[in-house]
Enzyme design. Sequence first.
Site, PDB file in Angstrom:
ATOM      1  N   TYR A 148     -45.567 -25.902 -11.115  1.00  0.00           N
ATOM      2  CA  TYR A 148     -44.818 -25.227 -10.041  1.00  0.00           C
ATOM      3  C   TYR A 148     -45.219 -23.752  -9.948  1.00  0.00           C
ATOM      4  O   TYR A 148     -45.509 -23.234  -8.866  1.00  0.00           O
ATOM      5  CB  TYR A 148     -43.324 -25.368 -10.326  1.00  0.00           C
ATOM      6  CG  TYR A 148     -42.417 -24.769  -9.280  1.00  0.00           C
ATOM      7  CD1 TYR A 148     -42.067 -25.479  -8.136  1.00  0.00           C
ATOM      8  CD2 TYR A 148     -41.891 -23.480  -9.436  1.00  0.00           C
ATOM      9  CE1 TYR A 148     -41.225 -24.935  -7.184  1.00  0.00           C
ATOM     10  CE2 TYR A 148     -41.051 -22.931  -8.485  1.00  0.00           C
ATOM     11  CZ  TYR A 148     -40.718 -23.654  -7.363  1.00  0.00           C
ATOM     12  OH  TYR A 148     -39.885 -23.095  -6.414  1.00  0.00           O
ATOM     13  N   VAL A 161     -46.327 -32.397   4.454  1.00  0.00           N
ATOM     14  CA  VAL A 161     -47.236 -31.249   4.467  1.00  0.00           C
ATOM     15  C   VAL A 161     -48.468 -31.476   3.588  1.00  0.00           C
ATOM     16  O   VAL A 161     -49.492 -30.800   3.762  1.00  0.00           O
ATOM     17  CB  VAL A 161     -46.528 -29.934   4.041  1.00  0.00           C
ATOM     18  CG1 VAL A 161     -45.437 -29.563   5.028  1.00  0.00           C
ATOM     19  CG2 VAL A 161     -46.004 -30.014   2.613  1.00  0.00           C
ATOM     20  N   LYS A 171     -47.183 -21.672  -6.947  1.00  0.00           N
ATOM     21  CA  LYS A 171     -46.568 -20.530  -6.258  1.00  0.00           C
ATOM     22  C   LYS A 171     -47.392 -19.265  -6.440  1.00  0.00           C
ATOM     23  O   LYS A 171     -47.466 -18.423  -5.535  1.00  0.00           O
ATOM     24  CB  LYS A 171     -45.133 -20.333  -6.755  1.00  0.00           C
ATOM     25  CG  LYS A 171     -44.190 -21.489  -6.404  1.00  0.00           C
ATOM     26  CD  LYS A 171     -44.055 -21.678  -4.898  1.00  0.00           C
ATOM     27  CE  LYS A 171     -42.937 -22.640  -4.526  1.00  0.00           C
ATOM     28  NZ  LYS A 171     -42.768 -22.800  -3.081  1.00  0.00           N
ATOM     29  N   SER A 186     -42.232 -17.998  -5.105  1.00  0.00           N
ATOM     30  CA  SER A 186     -41.153 -18.052  -6.109  1.00  0.00           C
ATOM     31  C   SER A 186     -41.408 -17.021  -7.190  1.00  0.00           C
ATOM     32  O   SER A 186     -42.560 -16.699  -7.494  1.00  0.00           O
ATOM     33  CB  SER A 186     -41.109 -19.445  -6.743  1.00  0.00           C
ATOM     34  OG  SER A 186     -40.198 -19.464  -7.816  1.00  0.00           O
ATOM     35  N   ALA A 211     -47.940 -22.302 -11.122  1.00  0.00           N
ATOM     36  CA  ALA A 211     -49.349 -22.136 -10.730  1.00  0.00           C
ATOM     37  C   ALA A 211     -49.488 -22.289  -9.223  1.00  0.00           C
ATOM     38  O   ALA A 211     -50.230 -21.535  -8.562  1.00  0.00           O
ATOM     39  CB  ALA A 211     -50.215 -23.160 -11.464  1.00  0.00           C
TER      40      ALA A 211
HETATM   41  N1  NAD Z   1     -33.878 -22.960  -4.943  1.00  0.00           N
HETATM   42  C1  NAD Z   1     -34.516 -22.064  -5.659  1.00  0.00           C
HETATM   43  O1  NAD Z   1     -33.987 -21.556  -6.662  1.00  0.00           O
HETATM   44  C2  NAD Z   1     -35.896 -21.613  -5.254  1.00  0.00           C
HETATM   45  C3  NAD Z   1     -36.436 -20.531  -5.945  1.00  0.00           C
HETATM   46  C4  NAD Z   1     -37.708 -20.081  -5.617  1.00  0.00           C
HETATM   47  C5  NAD Z   1     -38.407 -20.701  -4.596  1.00  0.00           C
HETATM   48  N2  NAD Z   1     -37.878 -21.760  -3.936  1.00  0.00           N
HETATM   49  C6  NAD Z   1     -38.695 -22.384  -2.884  1.00  0.00           C
HETATM   50  O2  NAD Z   1     -37.977 -22.397  -1.671  1.00  0.00           O
HETATM   51  C7  NAD Z   1     -38.377 -23.531  -0.893  1.00  0.00           C
HETATM   52  C8  NAD Z   1     -37.144 -24.328  -0.499  1.00  0.00           C
HETATM   53  O3  NAD Z   1     -36.443 -24.688  -1.671  1.00  0.00           O
HETATM   54  P1  NAD Z   1     -34.978 -25.324  -1.661  1.00  0.00           P
HETATM   55  O4  NAD Z   1     -34.318 -24.883  -2.903  1.00  0.00           O
HETATM   56  O5  NAD Z   1     -34.318 -25.102  -0.339  1.00  0.00           O
HETATM   57  O6  NAD Z   1     -35.370 -26.877  -1.845  1.00  0.00           O
HETATM   58  P2  NAD Z   1     -34.702 -28.201  -1.301  1.00  0.00           P
HETATM   59  O7  NAD Z   1     -35.191 -29.295  -2.198  1.00  0.00           O
HETATM   60  O8  NAD Z   1     -33.243 -28.053  -1.091  1.00  0.00           O
HETATM   61  O9  NAD Z   1     -35.409 -28.357   0.148  1.00  0.00           O
HETATM   62  C9  NAD Z   1     -36.785 -28.609   0.259  1.00  0.00           C
HETATM   63  C10 NAD Z   1     -37.063 -29.337   1.558  1.00  0.00           C
HETATM   64  O10 NAD Z   1     -38.483 -29.607   1.625  1.00  0.00           O
HETATM   65  C11 NAD Z   1     -38.654 -30.937   2.051  1.00  0.00           C
HETATM   66  N3  NAD Z   1     -39.935 -31.464   1.555  1.00  0.00           N
HETATM   67  C12 NAD Z   1     -40.255 -31.788   0.271  1.00  0.00           C
HETATM   68  N4  NAD Z   1     -41.499 -32.269   0.230  1.00  0.00           N
HETATM   69  C13 NAD Z   1     -41.991 -32.238   1.497  1.00  0.00           C
HETATM   70  C14 NAD Z   1     -43.246 -32.605   2.076  1.00  0.00           C
HETATM   71  N5  NAD Z   1     -44.232 -33.140   1.347  1.00  0.00           N
HETATM   72  N6  NAD Z   1     -43.413 -32.416   3.396  1.00  0.00           N
HETATM   73  C15 NAD Z   1     -42.409 -31.895   4.149  1.00  0.00           C
HETATM   74  N7  NAD Z   1     -41.210 -31.555   3.672  1.00  0.00           N
HETATM   75  C16 NAD Z   1     -41.007 -31.720   2.345  1.00  0.00           C
HETATM   76  C17 NAD Z   1     -37.461 -31.698   1.465  1.00  0.00           C
HETATM   77  O11 NAD Z   1     -37.232 -32.928   2.142  1.00  0.00           O
HETATM   78  C18 NAD Z   1     -36.345 -30.691   1.639  1.00  0.00           C
HETATM   79  O12 NAD Z   1     -35.692 -30.820   2.884  1.00  0.00           O
HETATM   80  C19 NAD Z   1     -39.362 -24.327  -1.770  1.00  0.00           C
HETATM   81  O13 NAD Z   1     -40.688 -23.994  -1.425  1.00  0.00           O
HETATM   82  C20 NAD Z   1     -39.039 -23.826  -3.160  1.00  0.00           C
HETATM   83  O14 NAD Z   1     -40.133 -23.951  -4.053  1.00  0.00           O
HETATM   84  C21 NAD Z   1     -36.629 -22.229  -4.243  1.00  0.00           C
END
Ligand code: NAD
Length: 259
Positions: free
Chosen positions: A152, A61, A156, A139, A154
Amino acid sequence: MRLQGKIALVTGGARGIGLAIAKAFVAEGAIPVIADINEQGAGQALDELGASDGLALAVNVAEAASVHGMVQAIVDRYGRVDILVNNAGIGGNTPFLDITPEEWNRTISINLTGAFFVAQACAREMVKHRSGKIINIASLSGQRGGHGRAAYGAAKAGLELLTKVMAVELAESCINVNNIAPGAIETEMAKFAHDQATRAAYNYLIPMTRYGTPEEIADAAVFLSSDESRYIHGHTLNVDGGFRAAGLMFRGDKAAPSS
Ligand SMILES: NC(=O)c1ccc[n+]([C@@H]2O[C@H](COP(=O)([O-])OP(=O)(O)OC[C@H]3O[C@@H](n4cnc5c(N)ncnc54)[C@H](O)[C@@H]3O)[C@@H](O)[C@H]2O)c1
């Protein structure tokens, strides 16, 4: 079957929150497009969904050309994108004084610029049909000053603001844009970024005293992708067990993690 026949793109859908959202979409009748930097993972995720139709695509992305290739592949196959969940992201937990330019730029380029590239490319298709749903996954770290969350958080926070601008500009094209801000959710990202002390602090500070599940984010994503949310626009829906709402928490039965 609230999303029957909708072409639903979930970036970062190979695992975690993205995979749970894709599963919930399929259960509501959507046709899933799983796009991830982990191409093999995207393919396995699509197999796991067991949908009769769908696509697994490789994308970075953070690279505009890669994003345009992904959207073109969807349009070539289906002619449109109905729903985008801008979910791909990376974690980060480096203290402010230690963060390097490389880490800063990498985090911003994936979590903010990447989300912008994908949203813009999809919205350019959606305007042609005067219809669409875009959900950005931000987030709670974009709303509160968490330790180690400089880059992170900033990124979000920027994504939340971008959601509002998109909502303002895309309303005339009947594209509905909202934001989900998850709190602490039990995924691989959280396992990597949260040590025992962080976990204890979250469990104390969250009124519901537990991490959320990816499925709890997916339920919110289904709602914001469905017609039921049609007048909710430019909104951030916190799905956080009350973390954002909490002020002083007196728990006679439970010591604060620092004591
Ligand atoms: N887990 C948490 O506590 C939490 C909290 C708040 C927000 N989030 C947000 O939720 C979303 C998903 O988080 P998650 O916990 O499922 O993470 P995760 O690491 O389990 O999954 C993230 C996915 O994104 C893919 N990815 C990473 N970089 C990429 C890129 N450059 N291009 C395409 N794909 C890419 C990874 O391969 C992975 O499959 C993220 O945006 C994260 O910031 C997560």
